[in-house]
Design a protein around this motif. Structure first.
Motif, PDB file in Angstrom:
ATOM      1  N   ALA A 158       0.835  -1.206   0.000  1.00 17.38           N
ATOM      2  CA  ALA A 158       0.000   0.000   0.000  1.00 17.38           C
ATOM      3  C   ALA A 158       0.866   1.250   0.000  1.00 17.38           C
ATOM      4  O   ALA A 158       0.522   2.254  -0.626  1.00 17.38           O
ATOM      5  N   SER A 159       2.018   1.171   0.675  1.00 16.47           N
ATOM      6  CA  SER A 159       2.891   2.350   0.704  1.00 16.47           C
ATOM      7  C   SER A 159       3.460   2.636  -0.682  1.00 16.47           C
ATOM      8  O   SER A 159       3.635   3.791  -1.059  1.00 16.47           O
ATOM      9  N   TRP A 160       3.716   1.570  -1.447  1.00 19.33           N
ATOM     10  CA  TRP A 160       4.182   1.794  -2.825  1.00 19.33           C
ATOM     11  C   TRP A 160       3.081   2.455  -3.646  1.00 19.33           C
ATOM     12  O   TRP A 160       3.317   3.373  -4.428  1.00 19.33           O
ATOM     13  N   ASP A 161       1.870   1.952  -3.451  1.00 20.28           N
ATOM     14  CA  ASP A 161       0.738   2.500  -4.186  1.00 20.28           C
ATOM     15  C   ASP A 161       0.540   3.972  -3.841  1.00 20.28           C
ATOM     16  O   ASP A 161       0.196   4.785  -4.691  1.00 20.28           O
ATOM     17  N   PHE A 162       0.771   4.301  -2.590  1.00 14.21           N
ATOM     18  CA  PHE A 162       0.631   5.676  -2.115  1.00 14.21           C
ATOM     19  C   PHE A 162       1.538   6.600  -2.905  1.00 14.21           C
ATOM     20  O   PHE A 162       1.147   7.719  -3.268  1.00 14.21           O
ATOM     21  N   LEU A 218      -4.687   5.534   7.788  1.00 10.26           N
ATOM     22  CA  LEU A 218      -4.050   6.832   7.542  1.00 10.26           C
ATOM     23  C   LEU A 218      -3.801   7.051   6.055  1.00 10.26           C
ATOM     24  O   LEU A 218      -4.056   8.122   5.512  1.00 10.26           O
ATOM     25  N   MET A 219      -3.306   5.981   5.396  1.00 10.81           N
ATOM     26  CA  MET A 219      -3.018   6.125   3.968  1.00 10.81           C
ATOM     27  C   MET A 219      -4.286   6.418   3.185  1.00 10.81           C
ATOM     28  O   MET A 219      -4.304   7.258   2.287  1.00 10.81           O
ATOM     29  N   MET A 220      -5.373   5.724   3.544  1.00 15.21           N
ATOM     30  CA  MET A 220      -6.625   5.971   2.832  1.00 15.21           C
ATOM     31  C   MET A 220      -7.122   7.379   3.111  1.00 15.21           C
ATOM     32  O   MET A 220      -7.617   8.065   2.221  1.00 15.21           O
ATOM     33  N   LEU A 221      -6.968   7.786   4.370  1.00 14.46           N
ATOM     34  CA  LEU A 221      -7.400   9.125   4.757  1.00 14.46           C
ATOM     35  C   LEU A 221      -6.729  10.169   3.880  1.00 14.46           C
ATOM     36  O   LEU A 221      -7.375  11.083   3.363  1.00 14.46           O
ATOM     37  N   GLY A 271      -3.515   2.513  -7.787  1.00 13.39           N
ATOM     38  CA  GLY A 271      -4.278   3.737  -7.594  1.00 13.39           C
ATOM     39  C   GLY A 271      -5.460   3.588  -6.673  1.00 13.39           C
ATOM     40  O   GLY A 271      -6.398   4.366  -6.724  1.00 13.39           O
ATOM     41  N   SER A 272      -5.449   2.542  -5.863  1.00 16.49           N
ATOM     42  CA  SER A 272      -6.452   2.430  -4.812  1.00 16.49           C
ATOM     43  C   SER A 272      -5.740   1.698  -3.694  1.00 16.49           C
ATOM     44  O   SER A 272      -5.309   0.585  -3.890  1.00 16.49           O
ATOM     45  N   ILE A 273      -5.585   2.319  -2.563  1.00 22.08           N
ATOM     46  CA  ILE A 273      -4.773   1.720  -1.498  1.00 22.08           C
ATOM     47  C   ILE A 273      -5.222   0.287  -1.218  1.00 22.08           C
ATOM     48  O   ILE A 273      -4.413  -0.612  -0.982  1.00 22.08           O
TER      49      ILE A 273
END
Ligand SMILES: Nc1ncnc2c1ncn2[C@@H]1O[C@H](COP(=O)(O)OP(=O)(O)O)[C@@H](O)[C@H]1O
Ligand SMILES: [Mg+2]
Lengths: 596, 259
Positions: free
Chosen positions: A97-101, A293-296, A375-377
């Motif tokens: 997810a951090s990569w996606d971010f 947090l990442m989604m936020l 492009g979507s966590i």
């Protein structure tokens, strides 16, 4: 670059920071306040802090009871195996997810995300196990230049450097002791956060590089960075010895710190399993917090700014988006969460080494994100779960001791996904999602259900005695289905309804058998592929059957059923529709409008 | 609301909003913009014409901060020298632009497209207010009913208006439009023309680069003519269509037809 430009660059960043000062102070308080509370010597530390339970043991009793129960019904498998696997999935999910971010949202494609993960792993481990301090200057290893004078000069040079580094470490340690308390060995959570923050700060530096290079060049630079880092670690060791080189650091880490000291007496013997549970809960909490947090951020206006940069950097900048600031922000945020994952992974493995910078880590998460949906966590999370379970639960057991399975398996899955659902699982069409679920359920039902009924064991028997496989299986099918049939008949008899006419139950039973056979007939294609071709091929031709255990066989079967079942579940309704339209017209669709 | 305040300040005092002196830009010897001097008053509607490769787009890039001019160039915006400032800073100061080819955020929907320009100025505004502002920006260009469409499925005419809406959302004092009518049908071009007039009536200074001279000449108050990077003519549309140098360089013999 002259002075003015540099000043302006910092001014840019500073402007943005200043206009968000309230948020920043708020977040910092939120993050650091708990740590202040539990600093040794603080008045509030003992009774008030929830985090304390993580720090000094004292596992919550209900949890250990639950664990006990779960263990008894075999929920976690042997030695909390499944728990470990899920913890690993969660760690990978944070990382992906951090990569996606960064790359999915901002479009700054990083091919070397392992650098943040490795960097933070080192820092975390270091912080948790303490800075190595010792003023004993080891005599240097013989330096191989061959010329005595040069060797001596180089030797004394390195001696000086060593002394200098020692000095810096001592000072650092004193400062840290002054801030944190008597010992700089911090509990896992604190170590994790320190590691993640250091990683984020490090990423700001890399972000400034990323401002200069774009597209494929950025990919190339990021690809090289972790390789350089791992080499630096190795070279450091060669030069300064194991004390500062730290190629591998391992030691007591998770277990001592998170483990409860006062276990209930009946669980005393299973302390390590309880630790698995504790670690699992620890990872789970961090997973939820970081994905939240990442989604936020990603779904907020900041995420929108990220996306606008991905879509068109110039247009975004012409509309007032501070592209440099947001890029660096994305780098820092992404590195923070990658750092969390790296720290957790080093806790999971209980060691840290140069292999943390391996590019297979970087590639794995990219593949996870692509499979889950860029492009979507959530896509990264889904991909991480699918791939980690595939690798850890299936591939590793089926192909014992075969190297680099992960990238091979991931690669094949990646190609298939890109061909059939280019936007990933999270954005697949409804039919495809349905087919995936039905295919997996189908595989579960075919593999799990017959286990106790004699099918599976017979197949294994036939495999292990390497008898001709096909006939055996077929006879098994027949015998089992007859058995089932007769047993149902027997039930009808048992109820005492001996009548000449058919009862309702009989009609239902017959209908259901007709249904089962009809679908069974169609499904026999799948069965043929999975059971006969698949197992025969894998078992006998590949010659792997020798090392297979019962469970491995079931797993192999399951995989094959999934591989065949998903396309089957996808195409069956379509084929059925075609047949239906040909022979019955539109009748069975009962008035639904179906274009095409 | 802010547009009103702008119009108040600008209509009362027609100060010079943009003053360019000895502006040059060379690409490895090619003088794309060569020693251009001009000034634009607040609230004016200006046209820039010239053959392809004359340096019109480069001129826009220089003013909006995407390119750095040669030494000695001066670009004064509201009395401040803005040379060397980055585009996002200039957007905050009040210069917005569109691009010659439409450049929407393809995978964002229309509403998100117009939300982006509202982000920098509204750090502490709640997201519902932000959304309202973005919706208003869409309503201004009649795209509100398509707000949930991703930009990549919108037709070219809609994208042109979306671009326009985005740059209006920056709430600029100076708006640079690079070929706003290219590729539009008669009807669509008319719509865009109306939008430009409305914005100008509210007091916004607008500079338009355009090849469709019939529309341009009836729209603008003053025209600059660029040719091979140099400013070869300046004046009202009538004056320009009588200017012999301009006719030979660009307009050709049908110059009179455009006015
Ligand atoms: N980034 C660039 N690098 C090199 N040459 C450029 C660049 N941008 C524009 N030019 C050249 O500058 C000249 C002016 O281009 P431009 O401003 O796009 O003309 P137009 O008036 O048609 O918009 C052209 O000859 C073009 O090739
Ligand atoms: Mg142009």
């Amino acid at each position: 670059m002259d002075r003015k430009q540099i000043a302006e660059k910092f001014e840019d960043v500073w402007d943005e920071i200043r206009s968000r000062s309230y948020y920043i102070v708020g977040v910092l308080l939120l993050v650091f306040f708990p740590f202040l509370l539990v600093t040794p010597g603080s008045i509030l530390s003992e009774p008030f802090s929830i985090l304390n339970s993580f720090y000094s043991g004292g596992s919550i009793p209900i949890l250990s009871d639950l664990f006990n129960l779960g263990q008894e019904i075999g929920l976690f498998g042997k030695n909390a195996y499944l728990l470990n696997i899920i913890a690993l999935c969660l760690i990978w999910a944070i990382f992906a997810a951090s990569w996606d971010f960064l790359s999915g949202y901002t479009g700054q494609v990083s091919f070397g995300h392992a650098i943040f993960w490795g960097f933070s792993a080192y820092v975390t481990f270091w912080v948790a196990t303490g800075v190595p301090i010792g003023i004993t200057f080891d005599p240097l290893d013989p330096i191989v230049l061959g010329i005595p004078i040069l060797d001596e000069i180089l030797g004394s040079l390195i001696f000086l450097i060593n002394a200098f580094i020692d000095f810096i470490f001592i000072i650092t340690n004193e400062i840290l002791v002054f801030i944190f308390g008597s010992n700089f060995m911090r509990p896992p959570l604190a170590a994790l956060v320190v590691g993640a923050f250091t990683s984020a700060i490090f990423a700001v530096g890399i972000g400034f590089i990323a401002l200069r290079v774009k597209g494929p060049y950025l990919a190339l630079v990021t690809l090289l960075l972790p390789l350089i880092a791992s080499q630096i670690v190795v070279i450091m060791t060669d030069l300064f010895g194991p004390k500062y080189g730290i190629p591998f650091i391992s030691g007591p880490f998770v277990v001592e710190r998170i483990s409860p000291f006062d276990l209930p007496p009946d669980l005393m013997g299973r302390a390590s399993e309880i630790n698995e549970l504790n670690f699992f809960i620890f990872v789970l909490v961090i997973f939820f917090i970081s994905v939240f947090l990442m989604m936020l951020v990603a779904y907020s206006r900041i995420g929108l700014a990220f996306q606008s940069i991905r879509e068109d950097e110039d247009a975004a900048e012409s509309l007032g988006i501070n592209v440099r600031f947001y890029k660096i922000l994305a780098f820092a945020g992404s590195a923070f969460f990658a750092g969390l994952a790296g720290g957790l992974f080093s806790q999971y493995l209980r060691f840290t080494g140069p292999s943390f910078f391996a590019s297979s880590f970087s590639f794995s998460i990219i593949i996870m994100c692509v499979i889950g949906g860029i492009g979507s966590i959530s896509g990264g999370v889904v991909g991480a779960f699918v791939l980690t379970i595939l690798l850890e639960l299936f591939l590793k057991d089926i192909f014992h001791g075969v190297q680099s399975l992960d990238l091979l398996g991931y690669g094949i899955l990646l190609i298939v996904t890109l061909r059939y659902m280019p936007f990933g699982l999270a954005r697949a069409s409804k039919d495809q999602k349905k087919a995936c679920i039905v295919g997996v359920l189908f595989a579960i039902s075919w593999t799990i259900i017959p286990i106790g009924e004699g099918w599976g064991t017979n197949i294994i028997a036939s495999l292990s005695s390497s008898l001709p496989l096909g006939t055996d299986v077929l006879s098994n099918i027949l015998s089992v289905s007859f058995e089932t049939l007769t047993s149902y008949m027997g039930k009808v008899d048992y109820m005492g309804q001996i009548t000449s006419s058919l009862s309702d139950g009989d009609i239902l039973m017959t209908l259901s058998f007709v249904l089962i056979f009809t679908f069974g007939l169609i499904a026999s294609v799948v069965f043929f592929f999975a059971e006969i071709i698949g197992l025969f091929f894998m078992g006998d031709i590949l010659g792997l059957s020798r090392s297979w255990t019962y469970e491995d066989l079931i797993k192999a079967k399951f995989l094959i059923y999934v591989a065949v079942g998903i396309p089957f579940a996808f195409y069956l309704p379509k084929a059925f529709k075609k047949v239906r339209l040909r022979f019955w017209g539109v009748w069975p669709s009962a008035g639904r409008y179906e274009p095409d | 609301m802010t547009i009103d305040t702008i119009s108040e300040s600008t209509q009362t005092s027609k100060h010079v909003i943009l003053k360019v002196s000895s502006l040059s830009k060379h690409f490895k010897g090619l003088k794309a913009v060569n020693n251009v001097n001009l000034s634009v008053k607040s609230g004016e509607l200006i046209g820039i014409i010239g053959p392809n490769g004359a340096g019109k787009t480069t001129f826009f890039n220089l003013i909006s901060g995407f390119l750095k001019p040669e030494k000695g160039s001066k670009i004064m915006f509201n009395g401040d020298n803005i040379v060397g400032k980055r585009p996002h800073k200039l957007a905050k100061l009040g210069i917005a632009r569109t691009f010659q080819l439409v450049r929407p955020f393809k995978f964002l929907n229309a509403l998100e497209n117009t939300t982006v320009p509202h982000i920098p100025k509204n750090t502490y505004v709640s997201s519902s207010v932000l959304k309202n502002k973005a919706t208003w920006s869409l309503i201004e260009v009649d795209l509100a009913e398509k707000k949930n469409y991703p930009a990549f499925i919108l037709p070219h005419g809609d994208l042109k208006r979306l671009d326009f809406a985005r740059s209006l959302a920056v709430q600029p004092q100076l708006l640079l439009l690079d070929e706003p009518f290219s590729g539009l049908s008669h009807e669509e071009a008319f719509r865009v023309e109306r939008l430009i007039r409305e914005s100008n009536n509210k007091g916004m200074t607008i500079i338009i680069v355009e090849h469709k001279l019939k529309i341009l000449m009836r729209l603008v108050q003053r025209v600059f003519v660029l040719h091979e990077g140099r400013l070869i003519g300046e004046g009202s549309p009538q004056e320009i269509s009588n200017n012999q140098e301009v006719i030979s360089a660009y307009l050709g013999s049908e110059a009179k037809e455009y006015v």
